[in-house]
Design a protein around this motif. Structure first.
Motif, PDB file in Angstrom:
ATOM      1  N   PHE A  25       0.600  -1.199  -0.058  1.00 10.16           N
ATOM      2  CA  PHE A  25       0.042  -0.012  -0.063  1.00 10.16           C
ATOM      3  C   PHE A  25       0.848   1.126  -0.083  1.00 10.16           C
ATOM      4  O   PHE A  25       0.512   2.207  -0.581  1.00 10.16           O
ATOM      5  CB  PHE A  25      -0.781  -0.028   1.172  1.00 10.16           C
TER       6      PHE A  25
ATOM      7  N   PHE B 164       3.727   1.529  -1.016  1.00 10.89           N
ATOM      8  CA  PHE B 164       4.629   1.814  -2.332  1.00 10.89           C
ATOM      9  C   PHE B 164       3.657   2.344  -3.209  1.00 10.89           C
ATOM     10  O   PHE B 164       3.867   3.039  -4.214  1.00 10.89           O
ATOM     11  CB  PHE B 164       5.142   0.244  -2.869  1.00 10.89           C
ATOM     12  N   VAL B 165       2.367   1.692  -3.589  1.00 12.76           N
ATOM     13  CA  VAL B 165       1.571   2.342  -4.429  1.00 12.76           C
ATOM     14  C   VAL B 165       0.929   3.662  -4.166  1.00 12.76           C
ATOM     15  O   VAL B 165       1.020   4.406  -5.224  1.00 12.76           O
ATOM     16  CB  VAL B 165       0.210   1.311  -4.517  1.00 12.76           C
ATOM     17  N   LEU B 166       0.960   3.943  -2.959  1.00  9.11           N
ATOM     18  CA  LEU B 166       0.661   5.351  -2.404  1.00  9.11           C
ATOM     19  C   LEU B 166       1.769   6.198  -3.048  1.00  9.11           C
ATOM     20  O   LEU B 166       1.562   7.470  -3.612  1.00  9.11           O
ATOM     21  CB  LEU B 166       0.431   5.395  -1.118  1.00  9.11           C
TER      22      LEU B 166
ATOM     23  N   SER C  18       3.710   5.793  -5.329  1.00  7.59           N
ATOM     24  CA  SER C  18       3.886   5.865  -6.752  1.00  7.59           C
ATOM     25  C   SER C  18       2.796   6.766  -7.473  1.00  7.59           C
ATOM     26  O   SER C  18       2.792   7.049  -8.650  1.00  7.59           O
ATOM     27  CB  SER C  18       4.091   4.738  -7.444  1.00  7.59           C
ATOM     28  N   LEU C  19       1.704   7.196  -6.601  1.00  2.24           N
ATOM     29  CA  LEU C  19       0.679   8.113  -7.297  1.00  2.24           C
ATOM     30  C   LEU C  19       1.397   9.687  -7.325  1.00  2.24           C
ATOM     31  O   LEU C  19       2.052   9.989  -6.311  1.00  2.24           O
ATOM     32  CB  LEU C  19      -0.516   7.991  -6.420  1.00  2.24           C
ATOM     33  N   LYS C  20       0.799  10.347  -8.129  1.00  2.00           N
ATOM     34  CA  LYS C  20       1.236  11.672  -8.496  1.00  2.00           C
ATOM     35  C   LYS C  20       0.327  12.738  -7.532  1.00  2.00           C
ATOM     36  O   LYS C  20      -0.836  12.553  -7.699  1.00  2.00           O
ATOM     37  CB  LYS C  20       1.429  12.017  -9.671  1.00  2.00           C
ATOM     38  N   LEU C  21       0.936  13.419  -6.621  1.00  2.00           N
ATOM     39  CA  LEU C  21      -0.154  14.444  -6.055  1.00  2.00           C
ATOM     40  C   LEU C  21      -0.269  15.508  -6.934  1.00  2.00           C
ATOM     41  O   LEU C  21       0.450  16.004  -7.646  1.00  2.00           O
ATOM     42  CB  LEU C  21       0.832  15.018  -4.704  1.00  2.00           C
TER      43      LEU C  21
ATOM     44  N   PRO D  64       3.833  11.500  -2.739  1.00  2.95           N
ATOM     45  CA  PRO D  64       3.842  11.328  -1.316  1.00  2.95           C
ATOM     46  C   PRO D  64       4.753  10.349  -0.845  1.00  2.95           C
ATOM     47  O   PRO D  64       5.228   9.507  -1.639  1.00  2.95           O
ATOM     48  CB  PRO D  64       2.413  10.941  -0.996  1.00  2.95           C
TER      49      PRO D  64
ATOM     50  N   LEU E  35      11.090   1.918  -9.918  1.00  2.81           N
ATOM     51  CA  LEU E  35      10.502   3.362 -10.402  1.00  2.81           C
ATOM     52  C   LEU E  35      11.755   4.143 -10.680  1.00  2.81           C
ATOM     53  O   LEU E  35      11.670   5.265 -10.946  1.00  2.81           O
ATOM     54  CB  LEU E  35       9.770   3.902  -9.204  1.00  2.81           C
TER      55      LEU E  35
ATOM     56  N   PHE F 190      -2.407  -4.035  -6.008  1.00  6.77           N
ATOM     57  CA  PHE F 190      -2.953  -2.708  -5.628  1.00  6.77           C
ATOM     58  C   PHE F 190      -2.892  -1.578  -6.897  1.00  6.77           C
ATOM     59  O   PHE F 190      -3.531  -0.704  -7.151  1.00  6.77           O
ATOM     60  CB  PHE F 190      -2.442  -2.158  -4.464  1.00  6.77           C
TER      61      PHE F 190
ATOM     62  N   MET G 272      -8.044  12.089  -4.765  1.00  9.20           N
ATOM     63  CA  MET G 272      -7.044  11.498  -4.235  1.00  9.20           C
ATOM     64  C   MET G 272      -7.128  11.011  -3.003  1.00  9.20           C
ATOM     65  O   MET G 272      -6.773   9.706  -2.599  1.00  9.20           O
ATOM     66  CB  MET G 272      -5.886  12.605  -4.247  1.00  9.20           C
TER      67      MET G 272
END
Lengths: 231, 260
Positions: free
Chosen positions: A51, A53-55, A57-60, A70, A100, B165, B192
């Motif tokens: 979780f 890791f995936v969080l 890799s998301l773009k803020l 984040p 990444l 995920f 988000m």
């Protein structure tokens, strides 16, 4: 704030490994103890790590247009405590380096020290102290996460400054230089992530508050109080 | 972020080469690159590794260059700071900003170039590893190096769930985008938050299910891996030795040599 592969010169990347390794060993010792007591913790921790890791890799969404992600370490520190966060962050940082291209292998020690150990540790201390002092839970999460990011960024600047001290003014001068330049992206980013984490926690309290009680983040009486104020 | 580098590694023709050989090549490159005192060495390493990744690993050159540009933001900013603050003596050029004179000296520029070259060399070694070796292959290496079992277990399960995920997150994000969820700053922040909290709750439930399902299949704290034997072939050894020899020669002759 990842330091990229090859950026830290020779004595410094080893020094940061020497600093991080004992902490990680202690974290693994804690982890092994926890696992022998509660075996169901292994899949839960693995999923939590994924979780994070995936969080990360998301773009803020960002105002300045720069790409910013984040770190998730503040949230992990609040949920699992600093010892286990350090072990999880070793794996997450390794995967980020390999999948990444964020960070690197020789700089893994320095990145773990700043993002996995010092930042989460300070955030955890702050969270515990503030919740004892009776601060509002969401404000507390916001501040703790933001502080984790800020401490991480200060430590990274310090790591860079120690490796590349200015001839006039020494470490301090280049610390100020690195610090001010990175502050432009890191200060708003940390506040964004703090707000994001606080709001995520709000949803989690609404929908699955028993997780937070299980993890010792909140007492059950605190959860009922939070739920009452929501209605 | 629909594709991570591991996806390319799984398809790579170099995937079935000996893991230890690949790790030796990468470690050698990273260590000599980081300890060299001249930008020539990491530059040569970057060229060799880039060539190996593109030619033998069958990665498209454009994609590879775009990957190398990823760390550019951080590295360029830091290199500029180093160039301005590091080194004293005669300035190559200087400019006045708000009454302050900022100058770049020879030593500062050399240092910045060296750091730039080292990062380039290090990243190309890292890319060689991550574009040719999927993580599954590296777990047996991790096991052989004596990390605690619980650590490797968590790493393996985490690896599996990253893909689960990522797919969920991309699906949700796509659905949100189609519904104009990332229209402006406010809505994208809201989307988000929803994405993050849903992902957390979903991952938690997934973790509980995973425990039950693994228990039902007699999980006792150990996942056994089949470690495939992949002998090193002669041409690979010759190529590796040639590469090592080239880097060591450049290392020896370029000591203290700078571009400026």
């Amino acid at each position: 704030m990842h330091i990229f592969e090859g950026f830290l010169p020779s004595p410094w990347w080893q020094i940061w490994f020497v600093i991080s390794i004992p902490v990680i060993m202690y974290g693994m010792y804690q982890l092994n103890r926890l696992v022998s007591k509660k075996r169901e913790i292994v899949p839960l921790l693995a999923v939590a790590g994924a979780f994070i890791f995936v969080l990360s890799s998301l773009k803020l969404p960002s105002v300045t247009g720069s790409s910013s992600h984040p770190t998730g370490t503040g949230m992990a520190a609040i949920l699992f405590g600093p010892a286990i966060t350090s072990v999880l962050s070793v794996i997450v940082l390794l995967y980020q380096a390999l999948f990444l291209a964020h960070g690197g292998l020789t700089t893994l020690g320095a990145n773990v020290a700043s993002m996995g150990i010092i930042g989460p540790f300070v955030a955890f201390i702050f969270y515990k102290a503030a919740s004892k002092a009776g601060m509002n839970f969401y404000l507390n999460v916001f501040l703790a996460t933001a502080i984790a990011d800020w401490v991480t960024y200060v430590v990274t600047s310090l790591q860079l400054a120690l490796a590349f001290p200015a001839p006039e003014g020494g470490v301090m001068a280049s610390f100020v230089a690195f610090g001010t330049v990175f502050a432009t992206t890191q200060v708003p980013l940390a506040m964004m992530e703090g707000a994001l984490t606080a709001l995520i926690m709000k949803y989690v309290v609404q929908i699955k508050s028993d997780v937070l009680v299980d993890l010792n983040v909140l007492t059950s009486s605190a959860v009922t109080k939070l739920k009452e104020t929501m209605q | 972020m629909t594709h991570i580098l591991d996806d390319y590694a799984v398809l790579s023709p170099l995937r079935y080469k000996n893991n230890w050989l690949k790790l030796a090549i990468v470690t050698f490159g990273i260590l000599t690159g980081v300890s060299s005192s001249s930008p020539c060495v990491p530059f040569v390493i970057a060229l060799c590794m880039g060539f190996a990744t593109v030619r033998f690993g069958k990665i498209s050159a454009g994609f590879y260059l775009r990957l190398l540009a990823a760390p550019a933001g951080f590295v360029l900013v830091s290199a500029v700071i180093i160039a301005f603050f590091f080194g004293e003596g005669a300035k190559l050029f200087s400019l006045g900003v708000w009454g302050l004179t900022l100058g770049v000296s020879e030593a500062g520029l050399n240092m910045a170039l060296l750091v730039l070259a080292r990062t380039l060399g290090g990243m190309s070694c890292l890319f060689f590893l991550s574009l040719t070796t999927p993580m599954i292959e590296l777990f047996s290496v991790l096991k052989a190096t004596g990390f605690p079992d619980s650590f490797i277990e968590i790493a393996m399960m985490m690896y599996r769930y990253i893909f689960v995920f990522l797919e969920v997150a991309m699906g949700v994000k796509y659905a949100q985008t189609v519904r104009l969820g990332y229209r402006d700053f406010r809505t994208s922040f809201r989307s988000m938050v929803m994405l993050g909290s849903n992902l957390f709750i979903r991952s938690w439930e997934q973790g509980e299910k995973l425990y039950v399902s693994m228990n039902a299949r007699c999980y006792d704290g150990k996942l056994i891996l089949l470690d495939e034997k992949r002998p090193v072939k002669l041409p690979e050894v010759v190529l590796t030795i040639a590469y090592f020899a080239l880097v060591v020669t450049v290392y020896y002759f370029s000591r203290g040599m700078f571009i400026v």
